[in-house]
Motif scaffolding. Structure first.
Motif, short mmCIF file in Angstrom:
data_model
loop_
_atom_site.label_atom_id
_atom_site.label_comp_id
_atom_site.label_asym_id
_atom_site.label_seq_id
_atom_site.Cartn_x
_atom_site.Cartn_y
_atom_site.Cartn_z
N TYR A 20 -1.17 5.26 -10.71
CA TYR A 20 -1.02 4.37 -10.08
C TYR A 20 0.10 4.48 -9.31
N MET A 21 1.15 5.62 -9.43
CA MET A 21 2.30 4.89 -8.62
C MET A 21 2.05 6.24 -7.37
N THR A 22 1.25 7.36 -7.34
CA THR A 22 1.18 7.89 -6.66
C THR A 22 0.26 7.14 -5.55
N MET A 23 -1.14 6.21 -6.15
CA MET A 23 -1.45 5.84 -5.20
C MET A 23 -0.92 4.67 -4.18
N ALA A 24 -0.11 3.57 -5.26
CA ALA A 24 1.18 2.98 -4.13
C ALA A 24 1.91 3.64 -3.48
N GLY A 25 2.13 4.80 -3.59
CA GLY A 25 3.13 5.61 -2.40
C GLY A 25 2.25 5.71 -1.41
N ASN A 140 13.99 6.61 -16.98
CA ASN A 140 12.91 6.74 -18.13
C ASN A 140 12.02 6.85 -16.87
N VAL A 141 11.94 7.23 -15.76
CA VAL A 141 10.51 6.99 -14.73
C VAL A 141 10.66 7.82 -13.72
N HIS A 142 11.27 8.90 -14.07
CA HIS A 142 11.55 10.27 -12.92
C HIS A 142 10.16 10.66 -12.97
N LYS A 143 9.05 10.48 -13.82
CA LYS A 143 7.99 11.44 -13.45
C LYS A 143 7.12 10.29 -12.57
N GLU A 144 7.18 8.69 -12.53
CA GLU A 144 6.42 7.70 -11.81
C GLU A 144 7.34 7.50 -10.61
N LEU A 145 8.55 8.10 -10.06
CA LEU A 145 9.42 8.16 -8.88
C LEU A 145 8.55 9.25 -8.20
N ARG A 146 8.87 10.58 -8.83
CA ARG A 146 7.97 11.53 -8.12
C ARG A 146 6.68 11.30 -7.16
N ALA A 147 5.99 10.78 -7.92
CA ALA A 147 4.71 10.18 -7.94
C ALA A 147 4.54 9.32 -7.03
N LEU A 148 5.30 8.58 -7.15
CA LEU A 148 5.04 7.26 -6.19
C LEU A 148 5.75 8.60 -4.78
N CYS A 149 6.79 9.44 -5.12
CA CYS A 149 7.47 9.78 -3.06
C CYS A 149 6.59 10.90 -2.92
N ASP A 150 5.65 11.58 -3.64
CA ASP A 150 4.60 12.04 -3.32
C ASP A 150 3.67 11.41 -2.41
N GLY A 151 3.47 10.39 -3.23
CA GLY A 151 2.31 10.10 -2.30
C GLY A 151 2.47 9.09 -1.41
N PHE A 152 3.84 8.77 -1.19
CA PHE A 152 4.12 8.42 0.05
C PHE A 152 4.26 9.54 1.27
N GLN A 153 5.04 10.42 0.54
CA GLN A 153 5.12 11.65 1.67
C GLN A 153 3.76 12.10 1.75
N ALA A 154 3.36 12.38 1.19
CA ALA A 154 1.08 13.00 1.82
C ALA A 154 0.82 11.98 2.98
N ILE A 155 1.27 10.89 3.57
CA ILE A 155 0.78 9.91 4.20
C ILE A 155 2.73 10.58 5.06
N LEU A 156 3.49 10.01 4.72
CA LEU A 156 4.37 9.74 6.13
C LEU A 156 5.59 11.14 5.37
N PRO A 157 5.09 12.98 5.78
CA PRO A 157 6.08 13.87 5.73
C PRO A 157 7.27 13.54 5.75
#
Length: 274
Positions: A20-25, A140-157
Motif C-alpha cells: 500500500y505504501m509503495t502504491m501511495a508513493g 516503527n515505520v522504517h519499512k513503510e517509509l522505505r516502501a513509500l520512497c521506493d514508489g515515489f522515486q520509481a516515478i520521479l527518480p
C-alpha cells in the motif's frame, strides 16, 4: 496528526502494508509529474526522505509532526546555558520512548549504543534532539517509509528531483491554498448566451469572491471533480479536448439547480431572474 499527514505508527501490522505504501508513493510521484496536486500536507521529515535527504531530518521537522514535542526538543537544542539545559533535560539519557503495540504501551529505544546509561551533556543537546526526533517520527515505520520512497522515486527518480527543495515539493503535493479568483475569471469562457455583462455571471463572480476557501473548494469539486485550484493557474488546466473551463447557459426553468460536466470542466447555470 490533525494538520499534516504522517505514517501510522501501527502501519506495520496492516496486511500488505508495504504494498500500500509503495502504491501511495507512486501516486505522489504521479501527482508531481502530472501537475495534479493531491491536496495533502506531508510531514517535512517524510518530504525529505522522498527527496533522498532523510539524513538531514532533525528536531525542526517535529513542527509538522508534533508541535508539543517540537517545542520541548527545540527548547533543549537551543538552550543558552548549561543551567538552562539541565533544568530542561533533567538528567535525560540517550533513549526515546516509542509505542510498542496497539495497546498504548511504550518502550525505551537507545539512541546511541549504551544510551540508557549515557546522560546527555550540554554540548550534545542538538545531537540528542535530532536523534530523538528521528526516532519518534520513524522508529516503527522504517519499512513503510522505505516502501513509500521506493514508489515515489520509481516515478520521479532522485536525479530529477534533485532540483526541488523541501518547500517546493511540499507545495507541489499540497497545491495552492488560495483560489486566485482574478485568474479564474480571466480564463473561464462564457458560452451560449452568457457574457460578462449578464446578471447571472456578475452575481456568480461576486459570490465566488465572498466565499471562504473551503467553500471555493466545494465549488471546484462540483465543477471539475477536484477541490484543488490548478497548480499553474486556470489557463494551464484544460479539459481532455483542450478547451478551457467554461460556464454554459442552461436554457431551463430558473427553478432548476446548476449542473456540471466535471470531465470537461463545464458549469451549467440556468438564467436566474433579477
Amino acid at each position: 496528526n490533525g494538520t499534516h499527514a504522517i505514517i501510522n505508527p501501527h502501519a506495520s501490522s496492516l496486511p500488505q502494508g508495504k504494498q500500500y505504501m509503495t502504491m501511495a508513493g507512486r501516486l505522489l510521484g504521479l501527482s508531481v509529474t502530472q501537475r495534479q496536486p493531491f491536496g495533502v500536507r506531508l510531514c517535512s521529515g517524510i518530504v525529505k526522505h522522498l527527496l533522498g535527504r532523510g539524513r538531514y531530518c532533525g528536531w525542526r521537522d517535529l513542527e509538522t509532526f508534533d508541535t508539543s514535542l517540537h517545542k520541548s526538543m527545540g527548547a533543549i537544542a537551543e538552550a543558552k546555558s548549561e543551567q538552562e539545559f539541565e533544568g530542561l533535560a533533567n538528567g535525560a539519557e540517550f533513549v526515546c520512548s516509542v509505542p510498542s503495540g496497539d495497546d498504548g504501551q511504550y518502550k525505551d529505544v537507545e539512541l546511541v549504543k549504551g544510551g540508557a546509561e549515557k546522560v546527555v551533556r550540554y554540548a550534545e543537546r542538538n545531537k540528542f534532539a535530532n536523534l530523538y526526533a528521528k526516532c519518534r517520527m520513524f522508529h516503527n515505520v522504517h519499512k513503510e517509509l522505505r516502501a513509500l520512497c521506493d514508489g515515489f522515486q520509481a516515478i520521479l527518480p532522485l536525479k530529477l528531483s534533485v532540483c526541488l527543495t523541501v518547500r517546493e515539493l511540499t507545495s507541489l503535493l499540497r497545491g495552492p491554498e488560495k483560489l486566485d479568483v482574478s485568474d479564474m475569471r480571466a480564463n473561464v469562457s462564457l458560452r451560449d448566451g452568457y457574457d460578462n455583462s449578464s446578471a447571472v455571471i456578475r452575481w456568480f463572480w461576486q459570490i465566488v469572491e465572498e466565499m471562504s476557501f473551503a467553500e471555493q473548494q466545494r465549488l471546484l469539486m462540483f465543477w471539475s471533480g477536484c477541490p484543488i485550484p490548478p497548480l499553474h493557474g486556470f489557463s494551464s488546466r484544460l479539459n481532455p479536448s483542450g478547451e478551457a473551463w467554461a460556464i454554459h447557459k442552461l436554457n431551463v426553468s430558473p427553478s432548476n439547480l446548476p449542473t456540471a460536466s466535471t470531465c470537461i470542466y463545464l458549469l451549467n447555470l440556468p438564467p436566474y431572474p433579477k
